[in-house]
Design a protein around this motif. Structure first.
Motif, PDB file in Angstrom:
ATOM      1  N   LYS A  29     -56.607  47.808  -9.066  1.00 17.09           N
ATOM      2  CA  LYS A  29     -57.801  48.603  -9.300  1.00 17.09           C
ATOM      3  C   LYS A  29     -58.070  49.430  -8.059  1.00 17.09           C
ATOM      4  O   LYS A  29     -57.727  49.029  -6.950  1.00 17.09           O
ATOM      5  CB  LYS A  29     -59.023  47.720  -9.561  1.00 17.09           C
ATOM      6  N   ILE A  30     -58.697  50.597  -8.259  1.00 19.64           N
ATOM      7  CA  ILE A  30     -59.096  51.421  -7.122  1.00 19.64           C
ATOM      8  C   ILE A  30     -60.550  51.823  -7.284  1.00 19.64           C
ATOM      9  O   ILE A  30     -61.062  51.916  -8.397  1.00 19.64           O
ATOM     10  CB  ILE A  30     -58.220  52.680  -6.972  1.00 19.64           C
ATOM     11  N   ARG A  31     -61.213  52.033  -6.144  1.00 19.68           N
ATOM     12  CA  ARG A  31     -62.585  52.533  -6.146  1.00 19.68           C
ATOM     13  C   ARG A  31     -62.549  54.028  -5.899  1.00 19.68           C
ATOM     14  O   ARG A  31     -61.510  54.591  -5.577  1.00 19.68           O
ATOM     15  CB  ARG A  31     -63.390  51.859  -5.041  1.00 19.68           C
ATOM     16  N   GLY A  32     -63.674  54.671  -6.034  1.00 23.23           N
ATOM     17  CA  GLY A  32     -63.759  56.109  -5.846  1.00 23.23           C
ATOM     18  C   GLY A  32     -63.433  56.575  -4.446  1.00 23.23           C
ATOM     19  O   GLY A  32     -62.980  57.692  -4.242  1.00 23.23           O
ATOM     20  N   ASP A  33     -63.621  55.713  -3.444  1.00 26.74           N
ATOM     21  CA  ASP A  33     -63.344  56.099  -2.058  1.00 26.74           C
ATOM     22  C   ASP A  33     -62.012  55.561  -1.543  1.00 26.74           C
ATOM     23  O   ASP A  33     -61.732  55.633  -0.362  1.00 26.74           O
ATOM     24  CB  ASP A  33     -64.482  55.641  -1.148  1.00 26.74           C
ATOM     25  N   MET A  63     -70.608  53.089  -7.539  1.00 22.93           N
ATOM     26  CA  MET A  63     -69.215  53.247  -7.162  1.00 22.93           C
ATOM     27  C   MET A  63     -68.368  53.068  -8.426  1.00 22.93           C
ATOM     28  O   MET A  63     -68.492  52.072  -9.125  1.00 22.93           O
ATOM     29  CB  MET A  63     -68.850  52.202  -6.114  1.00 22.93           C
ATOM     30  N   LYS A  64     -67.510  54.036  -8.680  1.00 19.23           N
ATOM     31  CA  LYS A  64     -66.653  53.988  -9.859  1.00 19.23           C
ATOM     32  C   LYS A  64     -65.381  53.218  -9.533  1.00 19.23           C
ATOM     33  O   LYS A  64     -64.739  53.456  -8.507  1.00 19.23           O
ATOM     34  CB  LYS A  64     -66.312  55.409 -10.306  1.00 19.23           C
ATOM     35  N   ILE A  65     -65.011  52.280 -10.410  1.00 17.80           N
ATOM     36  CA  ILE A  65     -63.798  51.485 -10.242  1.00 17.80           C
ATOM     37  C   ILE A  65     -62.939  51.661 -11.489  1.00 17.80           C
ATOM     38  O   ILE A  65     -63.430  51.553 -12.606  1.00 17.80           O
ATOM     39  CB  ILE A  65     -64.131  49.992 -10.031  1.00 17.80           C
ATOM     40  N   GLU A  66     -61.646  51.951 -11.281  1.00 15.60           N
ATOM     41  CA  GLU A  66     -60.724  52.156 -12.395  1.00 15.60           C
ATOM     42  C   GLU A  66     -59.427  51.401 -12.148  1.00 15.60           C
ATOM     43  O   GLU A  66     -59.046  51.153 -11.016  1.00 15.60           O
ATOM     44  CB  GLU A  66     -60.373  53.642 -12.549  1.00 15.60           C
ATOM     45  N   TRP A  67     -58.744  51.078 -13.243  1.00 17.64           N
ATOM     46  CA  TRP A  67     -57.397  50.521 -13.158  1.00 17.64           C
ATOM     47  C   TRP A  67     -56.436  51.654 -12.824  1.00 17.64           C
ATOM     48  O   TRP A  67     -56.607  52.777 -13.287  1.00 17.64           O
ATOM     49  CB  TRP A  67     -56.973  49.913 -14.490  1.00 17.64           C
ATOM     50  N   ILE A  68     -55.411  51.356 -12.044  1.00 17.75           N
ATOM     51  CA  ILE A  68     -54.353  52.334 -11.809  1.00 17.75           C
ATOM     52  C   ILE A  68     -53.418  52.252 -13.011  1.00 17.75           C
ATOM     53  O   ILE A  68     -52.991  51.173 -13.396  1.00 17.75           O
ATOM     54  CB  ILE A  68     -53.572  52.035 -10.515  1.00 17.75           C
ATOM     55  N   ARG A  69     -53.112  53.395 -13.602  1.00 16.27           N
ATOM     56  CA  ARG A  69     -52.210  53.438 -14.750  1.00 16.27           C
ATOM     57  C   ARG A  69     -50.826  53.885 -14.304  1.00 16.27           C
ATOM     58  O   ARG A  69     -50.672  54.697 -13.397  1.00 16.27           O
ATOM     59  CB  ARG A  69     -52.739  54.384 -15.814  1.00 16.27           C
TER      60      ARG A  69
END
Length: 56
Positions: free
Chosen positions: A18-22, A1-7
């Motif tokens: 942070k958000i996950r791919g789903d 599962m990809k997790i990224e910071w919201i920019r």
């Protein structure tokens, strides 16, 4: 599962979220601690769309 910071769409810096791919967000008030702006966004499949508010 990809997790990224919201920019921030205004200044490009990381927000505190942070958000996950789903993750799906609709009409989310995204606040940026760096530029101190708040923007309504929609996020789906890690793609962010800024919602333009109608002028009163």
């Amino acid at each position: 599962m990809k997790i990224e910071w919201i920019r921030c769409p205004i200044c490009g810096s990381k927000t505190r979220n942070k958000i996950r791919g789903d993750t799906v967000l609709k009409n989310y008030p995204l606040y940026c601690p760096k530029c101190k702006q708040e923007v309504l966004v929609e996020i789906k499949d890690l793609q962010m769309t800024v919602i333009k508010e109608p002028d009163a």
